[in-house]
Design a protein around this motif. Structure first.
Motif, PDB file in Angstrom:
ATOM      1  N   VAL A  45       0.837  -1.204   0.000  1.00  0.00           N
ATOM      2  CA  VAL A  45       0.000   0.000   0.000  1.00  0.00           C
ATOM      3  C   VAL A  45       0.870   1.251   0.000  1.00  0.00           C
ATOM      4  O   VAL A  45       0.651   2.197  -0.782  1.00  0.00           O
ATOM      5  N   LEU A  46       1.871   1.280   0.877  1.00  0.00           N
ATOM      6  CA  LEU A  46       2.728   2.461   0.981  1.00  0.00           C
ATOM      7  C   LEU A  46       3.526   2.674  -0.306  1.00  0.00           C
ATOM      8  O   LEU A  46       3.759   3.827  -0.710  1.00  0.00           O
ATOM      9  N   GLU A  47       3.929   1.601  -0.938  1.00  0.00           N
ATOM     10  CA  GLU A  47       4.654   1.732  -2.204  1.00  0.00           C
ATOM     11  C   GLU A  47       3.785   2.398  -3.267  1.00  0.00           C
ATOM     12  O   GLU A  47       4.241   3.283  -4.005  1.00  0.00           O
ATOM     13  N   GLU A  48       2.516   1.998  -3.327  1.00  0.00           N
ATOM     14  CA  GLU A  48       1.605   2.600  -4.299  1.00  0.00           C
ATOM     15  C   GLU A  48       1.369   4.086  -4.005  1.00  0.00           C
ATOM     16  O   GLU A  48       1.335   4.915  -4.910  1.00  0.00           O
ATOM     17  N   LEU A  49       1.196   4.415  -2.731  1.00  0.00           N
ATOM     18  CA  LEU A  49       0.986   5.816  -2.372  1.00  0.00           C
ATOM     19  C   LEU A  49       2.206   6.661  -2.716  1.00  0.00           C
ATOM     20  O   LEU A  49       2.083   7.795  -3.205  1.00  0.00           O
ATOM     21  N   ASP A  50       3.391   6.122  -2.452  1.00  0.00           N
ATOM     22  CA  ASP A  50       4.622   6.868  -2.741  1.00  0.00           C
ATOM     23  C   ASP A  50       4.773   7.117  -4.239  1.00  0.00           C
ATOM     24  O   ASP A  50       5.222   8.198  -4.661  1.00  0.00           O
ATOM     25  N   LYS A  51       4.383   6.155  -5.053  1.00  0.00           N
ATOM     26  CA  LYS A  51       4.462   6.331  -6.505  1.00  0.00           C
ATOM     27  C   LYS A  51       3.664   7.533  -6.963  1.00  0.00           C
ATOM     28  O   LYS A  51       4.014   8.197  -7.944  1.00  0.00           O
TER      29      LYS A  51
END
Length: 683
Positions: free
Chosen positions: A65-71
Motif C-alpha cells: 500500500v505504501l509503495e503505491e501511495l509513494d508512486k
C-alpha cells in the motif's frame, strides 16, 4: 506538520485498504488524485492484521500500500493501530480487558476494549509501535504519526485499583494527608491503609447506574477522573516515546474529540507535537459551538495551528438522524476550521465501508465507487481550491485580546457536586459567553487556568467553581494592571479536592470582586427571575435569568443590575468592582443569551475590542496574521445571499484570485479569503 512544514494544506483522510482487494486500492488512488487528495491516514484499526499471532507480524500488505501511495506522491499519516486489541490477545491475556462502571468484566469486541493499566496492553502496543517505526522510519512519504484513535473510556479492574493507589501515594505522599484533603471523616470514610481504597463506581461510592456523576464522595471520584485521564495519557506517551527514538523529527499526534469531558486535553496537549481533532457536528448545530471547539483545540497549545483530522464529507451514522450535509456545507465548515487555526482538512472516511456499524457513514468514495456523485464533486472542488492556495496562510496566527478560561477539572467537579442544582452544567455556561463573542466576531483564545493573562484585555471565567492555587492572585495582578475580569455565580467555592473554601463565597475571589455571597437560591430551569439594569447605555433593560440566584452583599463593588422579583427583588445581581487600573465584574445568575451578548459587547467596546470587519448577523469573520499579512476569512452561514461592505479598502479574494473593493455579494454558505492587494494586511 500543521505549522508550515509543507508548502500545502494537507487534504485527505482515513483510508482502510486492508478491507479491500488490491484492484480497489489502485482505483482508490486514481480517485484520490482526481480529488486533489495529498495525504491518507492508515492503518487505524489493523492490529489484528498486522499481528495475527503473538510473535508474528505481517507487514507485506502495508508495504505494498505504501509503495503505491509513494508512486503517486501521496503523503502518509501513519497510525499505530492500537485502539482495539486483537481477539487472540483478549483470549490469551484477559488482563487487557476492561471492567465497566457496573463492575462487569468485558469480553472481546467493539473498540477501546483495553485496560489502560494492563501491562500486557502496554507491552504489546509499544512493541507494535516500535515495529512500525523501525520499519518505516525512512519511508519518504511519512509526514506524521497517529497514535491509537480517539482515546476514551474507563476501567475499574483490580489492576487499575492498584495503580490508583500508587497514583494517590505520589500525589499526596502520606495517608494522613489524603484523609485531610479528602475530608474522610465525613460518613466514616477515614482510611488507615492504602489497600482500603477502591475505585469509585456503582459498587462503591456511586449512587445511580445510569448517571455516573451521582457520587456520595466527590473527592475520590474527582481523583479517579484525574487518574484515568493520566492512565490513558501514559499509554499515548509510551507509544510516542518509542516512535520518537526512530523518527525524532516526525510529528506525533492522536485525534482528540473537542470538548470531550473524560480527558484533560490541556494536559494531553503538552505531550503532543501537534493537536488534532475530529469534528462531527449535527445538521442543526449552532455553528458558534463548532467555532468554540476549534478555538479550544487551538488554545490547547497556546495558539499553535492544529489538524482537522476527521470530519464527514456528508452524513454520519452515530446520530439518531444522520442527515446529509447540504450542498456547500462541507466546504463552508472546512474553511471555518482553517479560519480558526487548522492547517489540514481531512475526512473519515475516504472509501465507504462495506459492512459493520459504520457502513452508512459518509465517504469521499461511496458504495457506488464512482466519482460521479455530488459528494465527490464537492470534495474535488475543495481540493482544487486548497491546492491553489498552497502555503499562503500556513503558520499565521489569530491575535486575540480576549481569553475564555476553560477548565476540565472544574467541569468534573461542578457536575459531581451534590448541589445546588442538578440542572447546572459547565459547558453550556462557557458556550453562552463564547457565543456572545462569536456573534460579535471578536477573536478569543480558549485558555487553561494556568495560562498567562498579560497579553489580554478581557478575561472571562464562567462558573469558576474550583480554585487552583495561584489563580486568584494572577487574576488580581491582571486586573490591577488594567485588565477586565468577568466571572459568574458558583465561583470561588472549592479547592482542588472539592473542599469548601471557608470564609464566605466567592472565596479567594471575594476581595477582587468586592462581593460576598450569603446564599444561593436554586429553582427549576423553567422558573425565572429578572435582571434589571438602569443607567448603563448599551446594557439598560430587563433580562430573564434562571437556574441559580446568588443573594449577595457588596463590599466595595458598584451595583449595576438588581433582581426584579421574588423575596430578593432589588438586591444586587450584577456588579462591577474597580481594582487598580482595571475592574472585575460578577454575574450572580444565569442570564438569557440576549443579556450575555450585550454585556460582552459592552465590555469589548469599552476596551476598543472589535470585529476585523462589520458584517450582518450570521456572517462569521476571522482574521489570521502572519508574515506581515492579514487573511480575512468571511463565512456566510446564512441560507441567502449577503452583501459585505468593505469600506474604502481594496482587497484580493484569494479563492477567486480577483481584486474587489467597496462591497461584495456573498452567496449562501459561501466563503471569501481576503488579503491586502499590496501584501501589507487589511488594515
Amino acid at each position: 506538520m500543521a505549522s508550515g512544514s509543507a508548502n500545502r494544506i494537507w487534504y485527505g483522510g482515513d483510508w482502510n485498504p486492508d478491507q479491500w482487494p488490491r484492484e480497489v486500492w489502485e482505483r482508490d488512488i486514481e480517485l484520490f488524485k482526481q480529488a486533489h487528495i495529498n495525504i491518507v491516514t492508515l492503518p487505524v484499526f489493523s492490529w489484528a492484521l498486522l499481528q495475527p499471532e503473538e510473535e508474528r507480524y505481517e507487514f507485506g500488505w502495508l508495504d505494498e500500500v505504501l509503495e503505491e501511495l509513494d508512486k503517486h506522491g501521496i503523503g502518509v499519516c501513519l497510525a499505530t493501530s492500537t485502539a482495539a486489541v486483537p481477539a487472540w490477545m483478549a483470549r490469551r491475556h484477559p488482563d487487557v480487558l476492561r471492567v465497566d462502571f457496573q463492575g462487569r468484566e468485558r469480553r472481546f469486541g467493539a473498540r477501546h476494549n483495553f485496560c489502560p493499566n494492563s501491562p500486557t496492553y502496554r507491552q504489546y502496543s509499544v512493541r507494535l509501535a516500535e515495529q512500525l517505526a523501525r520499519r518505516y522510519k525512512d519511508y519518504p512519504g511519512l509526514v506524521a504519526w497517529h497514535v491509537n484513535n480517539e482515546y476514551g473510556g474507563r476501567c475499574y479492574c483490580d489492576r487499575c485499583a492498584r495503580e490508583f493507589r500508587v497514583w494517590l501515594q505520589r500525589r499526596y505522599g502520606a495517608l494522613d494527608e489524603l484523609n485531610r484533603r479528602w475530608n474522610t471523616r465525613f460518613w466514616g470514610h477515614t482510611l488507615y491503609d492504602w489497600e482500603e481504597i477502591v475505585p469509585p463506581n456503582i459498587l462503591s461510592e456511586h449512587l445511580d447506574d445510569h448517571d455516573p456523576t451521582r457520587t456520595a464522595f466527590q473527592p475520590i471520584s474527582l481523583d479517579y477522573d484525574r487518574f484515568m485521564s493520566d492512565s490513558l495519557l501514559e499509554c499515548f506517551k509510551a507509544e510516542r516515546d518509542t516512535i520518537k527514538r526512530w523518527t525524532p523529527d516526525v510529528p506525533v499526534t492522536t485525534n482528540l474529540m473537542g470538548a470531550y469531558k473524560p480527558l484533560d486535553y490541556f494536559k494531553w496537549a503538552r505531550e503532543m507535537d501537534v493537536v488534532s481533532w475530529d469534528s462531527y457536528p449535527p445538521m442543526d448545530v449552532d455553528v458558534a459551538t463548532v467555532a468554540f471547539r476549534h478555538d479550544l483545540m487551538r488554545g490547547l497549545k497556546d495558539g499553535q495551528p492544529f489538524m482537522l483530522m476527521e470530519q464527514t464529507p456528508s452524513q454520519q451514522n452515530w446520530q439518531p438522524y444522520n442527515s446529509l450535509k447540504r450542498p456547500g456545507v462541507m466546504r463552508l465548515w472546512s474553511y471555518q476550521a482553517l479560519a480558526h487555526g487548522a492547517e489540514t482538512v481531512m475526512f473519515f472516511q475516504l472509501r465507504q465501508s462495506q459492512g459493520a456499524c459504520e457502513k452508512f457513514h459518509g465517504a469521499v468514495i461511496s458504495h457506488a465507487g464512482t466519482p460521479d456523485t455530488r459528494v465527490f464533486r464537492e470534495v474535488q472542488a475543495l481540493g482544487r481550491e486548497l491546492e491553489a492556495l498552497g502555503d499562503t496562510f500556513l503558520g499565521s496566527r489569530i491575535d486575540a485580546q480576549v481569553a475564555l478560561v476553560f477548565d476540565w477539572e472544574n467541569w468534573w467537579a461542578i457536575e459531581y457536586s451534590s448541589g445546588p442544582s442538578v440542572a447546572l452544567k459547565y459547558l453550556p455556561q462557557v458556550e453562552a459567553y463564547y457565543r456572545a463573542l462569536w456573534r460579535a466576531n471578536v477573536a478569543v483564545d480558549v485558555v487553561s487556568p494556568g495560562a498567562p493573562l498579560g497579553r489580554y484585555r478581557l478575561v472571562i471565567a464562567p462558573v469558576a467553581y474550583m480554585m487552583h492555587p495561584g489563580f486568584a492572585e494572577k487574576v488580581e495582578t491582571f486586573v490591577a494592571g488594567g485588565g477586565t475580569f468577568l466571572t459568574t455565580f458558583f465561583s470561588g467555592i472549592v479547592d482542588e479536592n472539592d473542599r469548601i473554601i471557608l470564609g464566605g463565597y466567592p472565596g479567594p475571589l471575594r476581595r477582587l470582586l468586592g462581593v460576598w455571597v450569603e446564599e444561593t437560591d436554586a429553582l427549576p430551569p423553567e422558573m425565572t427571575n429578572r435582571i434589571v439594569v438602569q443607567g448603563y447605555p448599551g446594557l439598560d433593560g430587563q433580562y430573564a435569568c434562571s437556574l441559580l440566584f446568588d443573594l449577595l452583599h457588596t463590599e466595595g463593588a458598584e451595583v449595576v443590575g438588581r433582581y426584579g422579583a421574588d423575596f430578593y427583588a432589588g438586591r444586587p445581581v450584577l456588579t462591577r468592582h474597580r481594582v487598580g487600573a482595571g475592574e472585575a465584574w460578577y454575574v450572580g445568575s444565569a442570564p438569557e443569551q440576549r443579556f450575555v451578548d450585550r454585556l460582552v459587547r459592552f465590555l469589548c467596546d469599552k476596551h476598543g475590542i472589535g470585529a476585523p470587519l462589520q458584517v450582518p448577523d450570521g456572517v462569521e469573520v476571522v482574521e489570521r496574521r502572519g508574515g506581515g499579512q492579514s487573511f480575512l476569512f468571511i463565512l456566510n452561514h446564512r441560507d441567502r445571499p449577503t452583501v459585505i461592505s468593505l469600506g474604502n479598502r481594496r482587497l484580493r479574494n484569494l479563492l477567486a484570485d480577483q481584486e474587489i473593493e467597496r462591497e461584495v455579494e456573498l452567496a449562501p454558505r459561501d466563503v471569501l479569503i481576503l488579503t491586502d492587494t499590496h501584501g501589507a494586511g487589511t488594515r
